[in-house]
Design a protein around this motif. Structure first.
Motif, PDB file in Angstrom:
ATOM      1  N   ASP A   1       0.858  -1.117   0.087  1.00  0.00           N
ATOM      2  CA  ASP A   1      -0.163  -0.005   0.121  1.00  0.00           C
ATOM      3  C   ASP A   1       1.089   1.224  -0.109  1.00  0.00           C
ATOM      4  O   ASP A   1       1.517   1.509   1.012  1.00  0.00           O
ATOM      5  CB  ASP A   1      -0.989  -0.027   1.282  1.00  0.00           C
ATOM      6  CG  ASP A   1      -2.084   1.011   0.966  1.00  0.00           C
ATOM      7  OD1 ASP A   1      -2.085   1.624   0.040  1.00  0.00           O
ATOM      8  OD2 ASP A   1      -2.868   1.110   1.978  1.00  0.00           O
TER       9      ASP A   1
ATOM     10  N   SER B   1      -6.107 -13.543  -3.286  1.00  0.00           N
ATOM     11  CA  SER B   1      -5.205 -12.687  -3.492  1.00  0.00           C
ATOM     12  C   SER B   1      -3.869 -13.029  -3.450  1.00  0.00           C
ATOM     13  O   SER B   1      -3.141 -12.766  -2.473  1.00  0.00           O
ATOM     14  CB  SER B   1      -5.330 -11.264  -2.362  1.00  0.00           C
ATOM     15  OG  SER B   1      -6.896 -10.701  -2.853  1.00  0.00           O
TER      16      SER B   1
ATOM     17  N   TYR C   1      -1.543  -8.434  -2.657  1.00  0.00           N
ATOM     18  CA  TYR C   1      -2.425  -7.103  -2.971  1.00  0.00           C
ATOM     19  C   TYR C   1      -1.775  -5.897  -3.224  1.00  0.00           C
ATOM     20  O   TYR C   1      -1.065  -5.442  -2.330  1.00  0.00           O
ATOM     21  CB  TYR C   1      -3.291  -7.085  -2.011  1.00  0.00           C
ATOM     22  CG  TYR C   1      -4.436  -6.331  -2.134  1.00  0.00           C
ATOM     23  CD1 TYR C   1      -4.560  -4.813  -2.619  1.00  0.00           C
ATOM     24  CD2 TYR C   1      -6.080  -6.812  -2.057  1.00  0.00           C
ATOM     25  CE1 TYR C   1      -5.669  -4.001  -2.808  1.00  0.00           C
ATOM     26  CE2 TYR C   1      -7.315  -5.945  -2.459  1.00  0.00           C
ATOM     27  CZ  TYR C   1      -6.944  -4.408  -2.575  1.00  0.00           C
ATOM     28  OH  TYR C   1      -7.978  -3.908  -2.751  1.00  0.00           O
TER      29      TYR C   1
ATOM     30  N   ASN D   1      -2.107  -2.157  -3.858  1.00  0.00           N
ATOM     31  CA  ASN D   1      -3.081  -1.183  -3.550  1.00  0.00           C
ATOM     32  C   ASN D   1      -2.568   0.407  -3.731  1.00  0.00           C
ATOM     33  O   ASN D   1      -1.619   0.403  -4.312  1.00  0.00           O
ATOM     34  CB  ASN D   1      -3.676  -1.213  -2.104  1.00  0.00           C
ATOM     35  CG  ASN D   1      -4.824  -0.472  -1.863  1.00  0.00           C
ATOM     36  OD1 ASN D   1      -5.449  -0.440  -2.710  1.00  0.00           O
ATOM     37  ND2 ASN D   1      -5.150  -0.249  -0.717  1.00  0.00           N
ATOM     38  N   TRP D   2      -3.217   1.331  -3.242  1.00  0.00           N
ATOM     39  CA  TRP D   2      -2.896   2.626  -3.535  1.00  0.00           C
ATOM     40  C   TRP D   2      -1.639   3.191  -3.905  1.00  0.00           C
ATOM     41  O   TRP D   2      -0.530   3.220  -2.928  1.00  0.00           O
ATOM     42  CB  TRP D   2      -3.424   3.435  -2.362  1.00  0.00           C
ATOM     43  CG  TRP D   2      -3.294   5.041  -2.605  1.00  0.00           C
ATOM     44  CD1 TRP D   2      -2.489   5.778  -1.745  1.00  0.00           C
ATOM     45  CD2 TRP D   2      -4.289   5.904  -3.209  1.00  0.00           C
ATOM     46  NE1 TRP D   2      -2.632   6.947  -2.154  1.00  0.00           N
ATOM     47  CE2 TRP D   2      -3.471   7.171  -2.974  1.00  0.00           C
ATOM     48  CE3 TRP D   2      -5.134   5.634  -4.325  1.00  0.00           C
ATOM     49  CZ2 TRP D   2      -4.038   8.419  -3.801  1.00  0.00           C
ATOM     50  CZ3 TRP D   2      -5.629   6.713  -4.898  1.00  0.00           C
ATOM     51  CH2 TRP D   2      -4.892   8.005  -4.476  1.00  0.00           C
TER      52      TRP D   2
ATOM     53  N   GLN E   1      -8.524 -14.544  -7.215  1.00  0.00           N
ATOM     54  CA  GLN E   1      -7.515 -13.455  -7.519  1.00  0.00           C
ATOM     55  C   GLN E   1      -6.065 -14.194  -7.549  1.00  0.00           C
ATOM     56  O   GLN E   1      -5.664 -13.642  -6.597  1.00  0.00           O
ATOM     57  CB  GLN E   1      -7.839 -12.329  -6.335  1.00  0.00           C
ATOM     58  CG  GLN E   1      -9.484 -11.908  -6.398  1.00  0.00           C
ATOM     59  CD  GLN E   1      -9.853 -11.589  -5.311  1.00  0.00           C
ATOM     60  OE1 GLN E   1      -8.966 -11.191  -4.230  1.00  0.00           O
ATOM     61  NE2 GLN E   1     -11.113 -11.179  -5.061  1.00  0.00           N
TER      62      GLN E   1
ATOM     63  N   TRP F   1      -4.021  -9.314  -6.714  1.00  0.00           N
ATOM     64  CA  TRP F   1      -4.966  -8.258  -7.174  1.00  0.00           C
ATOM     65  C   TRP F   1      -4.174  -6.953  -7.138  1.00  0.00           C
ATOM     66  O   TRP F   1      -3.801  -6.669  -6.392  1.00  0.00           O
ATOM     67  CB  TRP F   1      -5.966  -8.218  -5.981  1.00  0.00           C
ATOM     68  CG  TRP F   1      -7.257  -7.281  -6.043  1.00  0.00           C
ATOM     69  CD1 TRP F   1      -7.234  -6.450  -6.847  1.00  0.00           C
ATOM     70  CD2 TRP F   1      -8.370  -7.169  -5.378  1.00  0.00           C
ATOM     71  NE1 TRP F   1      -8.372  -5.468  -6.784  1.00  0.00           N
ATOM     72  CE2 TRP F   1      -9.129  -6.062  -5.610  1.00  0.00           C
ATOM     73  CE3 TRP F   1      -8.862  -7.939  -4.039  1.00  0.00           C
ATOM     74  CZ2 TRP F   1     -10.355  -5.959  -5.165  1.00  0.00           C
ATOM     75  CZ3 TRP F   1      -9.942  -7.591  -3.791  1.00  0.00           C
ATOM     76  CH2 TRP F   1     -10.768  -6.428  -3.856  1.00  0.00           C
ATOM     77  N   ASN F   2      -4.455  -6.312  -8.517  1.00  0.00           N
ATOM     78  CA  ASN F   2      -3.672  -5.132  -8.540  1.00  0.00           C
ATOM     79  C   ASN F   2      -4.729  -3.921  -8.635  1.00  0.00           C
ATOM     80  O   ASN F   2      -5.796  -4.186  -9.379  1.00  0.00           O
ATOM     81  CB  ASN F   2      -2.872  -5.063  -9.781  1.00  0.00           C
ATOM     82  CG  ASN F   2      -2.278  -3.651 -10.140  1.00  0.00           C
ATOM     83  OD1 ASN F   2      -2.102  -3.031  -9.341  1.00  0.00           O
ATOM     84  ND2 ASN F   2      -2.437  -3.288 -11.450  1.00  0.00           N
ATOM     85  N   ASP F   3      -4.856  -3.101  -7.864  1.00  0.00           N
ATOM     86  CA  ASP F   3      -6.006  -2.055  -7.648  1.00  0.00           C
ATOM     87  C   ASP F   3      -5.580  -0.984  -8.632  1.00  0.00           C
ATOM     88  O   ASP F   3      -5.449   0.330  -7.872  1.00  0.00           O
ATOM     89  CB  ASP F   3      -6.165  -1.793  -6.212  1.00  0.00           C
ATOM     90  CG  ASP F   3      -7.461  -0.860  -6.054  1.00  0.00           C
ATOM     91  OD1 ASP F   3      -8.067  -0.794  -7.061  1.00  0.00           O
ATOM     92  OD2 ASP F   3      -7.930  -0.532  -4.838  1.00  0.00           O
ATOM     93  N   SER F   4      -5.371  -1.023  -9.869  1.00  0.00           N
ATOM     94  CA  SER F   4      -5.234   0.014 -10.968  1.00  0.00           C
ATOM     95  C   SER F   4      -4.059   0.615 -10.746  1.00  0.00           C
ATOM     96  O   SER F   4      -4.047   1.835 -11.219  1.00  0.00           O
ATOM     97  CB  SER F   4      -6.610   0.833 -10.883  1.00  0.00           C
ATOM     98  OG  SER F   4      -7.744   0.184 -11.245  1.00  0.00           O
ATOM     99  N   TRP F   5      -2.961   0.078 -10.192  1.00  0.00           N
ATOM    100  CA  TRP F   5      -1.539   0.714 -10.150  1.00  0.00           C
ATOM    101  C   TRP F   5      -0.629   0.249 -11.176  1.00  0.00           C
ATOM    102  O   TRP F   5      -0.904  -0.607 -11.810  1.00  0.00           O
ATOM    103  CB  TRP F   5      -1.168   0.818  -8.955  1.00  0.00           C
ATOM    104  CG  TRP F   5      -2.013   1.547  -7.763  1.00  0.00           C
ATOM    105  CD1 TRP F   5      -3.201   1.073  -6.972  1.00  0.00           C
ATOM    106  CD2 TRP F   5      -2.182   3.003  -8.047  1.00  0.00           C
ATOM    107  NE1 TRP F   5      -3.908   2.087  -6.651  1.00  0.00           N
ATOM    108  CE2 TRP F   5      -3.291   3.403  -7.065  1.00  0.00           C
ATOM    109  CE3 TRP F   5      -1.675   3.949  -8.716  1.00  0.00           C
ATOM    110  CZ2 TRP F   5      -3.931   4.521  -7.000  1.00  0.00           C
ATOM    111  CZ3 TRP F   5      -2.240   5.330  -8.284  1.00  0.00           C
ATOM    112  CH2 TRP F   5      -3.306   5.660  -7.825  1.00  0.00           C
TER     113      TRP F   5
ATOM    114  N   GLY G   1      -7.697  -7.219 -11.734  1.00  0.00           N
ATOM    115  CA  GLY G   1      -7.104  -5.965 -12.118  1.00  0.00           C
ATOM    116  C   GLY G   1      -6.123  -5.864 -13.341  1.00  0.00           C
ATOM    117  O   GLY G   1      -6.031  -7.022 -13.847  1.00  0.00           O
TER     118      GLY G   1
END
Length: 195
Positions: free
Chosen positions: A64, A82, A89, A91-92, A110, A117-121, A142
């Protein structure tokens, strides 16, 4: 939060570090760091087997706001959700640059060869071994833009990485910091020059 080096990394810099410990936990489990928040990881590696239930990664379980650069994971990773070869994971604002993973990856939801899991980064010039990981997708959920799957022979060929801009010893086209080294094509995956 369970890791081969640290369970949690909060706003700290981890540089030129390595673990080959086997790591087991429930969630936020990583070969080097279980959970990393608002720090940096540079020139690090992990080779031990990593297992858990959720958010399990070969290098970092939960990433994160932590850029990871010039790092790799080669241990087998297993979990339920994940689960990723490098990060469970992502994240941000967690950018991954010049990284790779090669370990076998298994799970039920996932699951990705590189990240669960890639939260759009953003990934830049990253790779995973499709054969050794047993995974055809870089990200289980993602975007996997910027991470490329290769077969084992390609992952053990220096030009795969130098053509993507990685800085190796005995070449100057990509810089003179000599971050990575590879003795002979076909013998091994890239290693960090300090190892």
């Amino acid at each position: 939060n369970v890791g081969g080096l640290a369970g949690s990394n909060y706003s700290s810099t981890v540089t030129s570090s390595y673990s080959d410990a086997s790591v087991n936990g429930v969630s936020y489990v990583g070969g080097l760091v279980g959970q990393s928040f608002s720090g940096t990881l540079t020139s690090c590696g992990a080779a031990g087997t990593v297992s858990g239930l959720s958010t399990v990664g070969g290098l970092v379980g939960y990433d994160d706001y932590t850029p990871i650069t010039n790092s790799y994971a080669s241990g087998a990773v297993s979990g339920s959700s994940s689960v990723g070869g490098l990060v469970g994971y992502n994240n941000w604002a967690s950018t991954l640059t010049d990284c790779y993973s090669t370990g076998a990856v298994s799970g039920t939801d996932q699951v990705g060869g590189f990240v669960g899991w890639n939260d759009s980064w953003i990934f830049t010039a990253c790779f995973w071994d499709m054969q050794s990981s047993g995974q055809s997708n870089g990200a289980g959920l993602g975007s996997s833009d910027g991470v490329t799957g290769k077969i084992t022979d390609e992952m053990k060929t220096q030009s795969t990485f130098t053509s993507a801009g990685w800085d190796f010893t005995n070449e100057t086209d990509n810089g003179s910091n000599d971050v990575w080294r590879m003795c002979t094509d076909g013998m091994d995956y890239p290693r960090l020059s300090w190892e």
